[in-house]
Design an enzyme around this catalytic site. Structure first.
Site, mmCIF file in Angstrom:
data_model
loop_
_atom_site.group_PDB
_atom_site.id
_atom_site.type_symbol
_atom_site.label_atom_id
_atom_site.label_comp_id
_atom_site.label_asym_id
_atom_site.label_seq_id
_atom_site.Cartn_x
_atom_site.Cartn_y
_atom_site.Cartn_z
ATOM 1 N N GLY A 34 39.981 40.490 48.963
ATOM 2 C CA GLY A 34 39.602 39.084 48.995
ATOM 3 C C GLY A 34 40.735 38.180 48.551
ATOM 4 N NE ARG A 79 34.397 39.556 48.360
ATOM 5 C CZ ARG A 79 35.342 40.034 47.557
ATOM 6 N NH1 ARG A 79 36.044 41.105 47.931
ATOM 7 N NH2 ARG A 79 35.585 39.458 46.396
ATOM 8 C CB SER A 134 35.933 32.073 45.378
ATOM 9 O OG SER A 134 37.099 32.856 45.183
ATOM 10 C CD GLN A 167 39.828 35.778 45.020
ATOM 11 O OE1 GLN A 167 39.271 35.782 46.124
ATOM 12 N NE2 GLN A 167 39.984 36.889 44.311
ATOM 13 C CB SER A 227 37.047 32.864 37.773
ATOM 14 O OG SER A 227 35.999 33.802 37.805
ATOM 15 C CG ASP A 251 36.659 41.315 38.362
ATOM 16 O OD1 ASP A 251 35.725 41.226 39.184
ATOM 17 O OD2 ASP A 251 37.841 41.025 38.641
ATOM 18 C CE LYS A 290 33.689 39.198 42.127
ATOM 19 N NZ LYS A 290 35.071 38.649 42.070
ATOM 20 N NE ARG A 294 31.926 44.571 41.424
ATOM 21 C CZ ARG A 294 33.165 44.116 41.459
ATOM 22 N NH1 ARG A 294 33.574 43.230 40.557
ATOM 23 N NH2 ARG A 294 34.010 44.518 42.395
ATOM 24 N NE ARG A 335 36.930 44.709 39.235
ATOM 25 C CZ ARG A 335 38.196 44.917 38.851
ATOM 26 N NH1 ARG A 335 38.442 45.861 37.967
ATOM 27 N NH2 ARG A 335 39.184 44.201 39.352
#
Length: 430
Positions: free
Chosen positions: A92, A120, A162, A164, A190, A306, A333, A337, A379
């Protein structure tokens, strides 16, 4: 690959691998720089390799020599190809960082994706890019095609999808001829990951001004100036599994190559394990966690999603109730998750339930163990491996090869550094 854990880790010392989050950022900055950069990065992963592979496809030189990369930059003065085709794998970060970069440099880029990556979240970033000169075809599936050239201006993004998206634009907007702004609405979850991006850009001489909280001003026509040498720090996200194993096992675990002052948000694992009741000892570049009388806690993971799988593993054997909150983004994710955590720990005998945006866990003294599945999520596989330390029966993990996405040598370190034992189970075909 199916792995049977015949002996859980005994304890000891393990060196934290290179952070893939830092590696992505340093590799991209190096490819945009004015001259070559040597990046010290002793370990690779599927995600790191995805970014290096895509940068090569864009014309950068990327050579790995055993202890790091030598990156020569993209020649932006060369005549562009009609289109560029990138293979992002399941990364990602690779997709979300390079989508704006390619929009700023090239007229057409094709992004190929694997696994759950096409599903995603991406629409918020694509919508803002579309409002500034780009267009997209085939959204929601692979390949995704980006056409047109990104134009400067004001970009508005939600903070709860996100980080990101923000990082991708921070890489791209200094390349444009005009000045730009990024305005993040709501809480920027984040946020430490955006700080990591800002640090990487500062290392390469790019100036980003935060006018007010989560409003970023970016001057155009900036030059990425290579520092000649850069170093990827140790990965707190993956070290969290070993440190959590120290909390729930019989003996302490020490992780070296960890910077106590790192900007990585997952450094919070030290404080959280201490809150659970584990004994935590800081060193200059290491952290040691020893077992303690563990009790459940209430924890919010908006900035550190995470960490949820490792925290859930600890909570499963901590006395009382643990509530993990603000984790809704984990549903998009490599797996859903939240559901995967609840499922694998239930398989192993934990008392765990999902909420709309988190998990509730009632700890037990031990879990029964048995067979579970990684759900194709690195993970989840690592979390299942460490919780074996408190299982009455051996733990069998199907799909254990998922660890390669971020930690190719996970099971080698599990055995060679920390004293565990595994066997590869042959699965009957047909």
């Amino acid at each position: 690959m199916t792995v049977r854990i015949t002996k859980p880790i005994l304890g000891g010392s393990v060196c934290a691998i290179a952070s893939k989050s830092e590696a992505h950022r340093l590799l991209i900055c190096a490819a945009l720089a004015d001259s070559a950069t040597h990046i010290s990065c002793p370990e690779r992963s599927e995600d790191i390799d995805a970014t290096a592979r895509c940068l090569r496809a864009l014309g950068a030189g990327s050579r790995y020599y055993g202890n790091g990369f030598i990156i020569t930059p993209i020649d932006r003065d060369a005549e562009n190809q009609p289109e560029y085709a990138l293979d992002c794998g399941e990364s990602g970060s690779t997709l979300r960082f390079l989508l704006p970069v390619c929009g700023s440099l090239f007229s057409k880029t094709v992004f190929n994706m694997g696994g759950r990556l096409p599903k995603r979240p991406l629409s918020e970033l694509c919508d803002e890019m579309a409002a500034h000169g780009c267009s997209f075809s085939n959204q929601g599936s692979s390949p995704l095609v980006c056409m047109g050239r990104l134009e400067s201006g004001t970009f508005t993004l939600p903070g709860n999808v996100s980080s990101q998206f923000v990082s991708g634009l921070l890489f791209a907007l200094p390349l444009l001829s005009g000045d730009s702004r990024i305005c993040v609405t709501g809480v920027l979850e984040s946020r430490p990951y955006v700080d990591m991006t800002l640090d990487a850009l500062q290392l390469y001489g790019v100036e980003i001004i935060e006018e007010e909280q989560n409003v970023f001003s970016i001057a155009g026509n900036q030059t990425f100036c290579s520092p000649q040498n850069a170093r990827v720090g140790g990965d707190w996200s993956n070290a969290a599994f070993w440190l959590s194993a120290g909390a729930i096992g019989q003996n302490s675990v020490t992780c070296t190559n960890l910077d106590p002052a790192s900007r990585q948000g997952d450094r919070a694992i030290a404080e959280l394990l201490s809150r659970f009741g584990a004994r935590v000892l800081w060193g200059v570049d290491y952290l040691t966690v020893s077992p303690g009388a563990l009790r459940g806690i209430d924890v919010e993971v908006g900035d550190t999603p995470d960490l949820a799988p490792a925290l859930a593993a600890v909570a499963s054997i901590a006395e009382g109730k643990t509530v993990i909150r603000n984790a809704g983004r984990l549903r998009s994710k490599e797996s859903d998750r939240l559901r995967a955590i609840a499922s694998f720990l239930t398989d192993l005998g934990a008392d765990i339930s999902e909420t709309s945006d988190g998990l509730t866990i009632i700890g037990k003294k031990t879990l029964k163990g048995g067979e579970t599945w990684s759900y194709g999520d690195h993970r989840i596989a690592m979390s299942a491996a460490i919780v074996s330390a408190r299982c009455d029966e051996p733990v069998v993990i199907r799909g254990a090869e998922a660890v390669r996405k971020s930690y190719q040598g996970f099971f080698e370190d599990f055995c060679d550094s920390l004293g565990g034992e595994i066997e590869i189970v042959k699965v009957a075909s047909g």
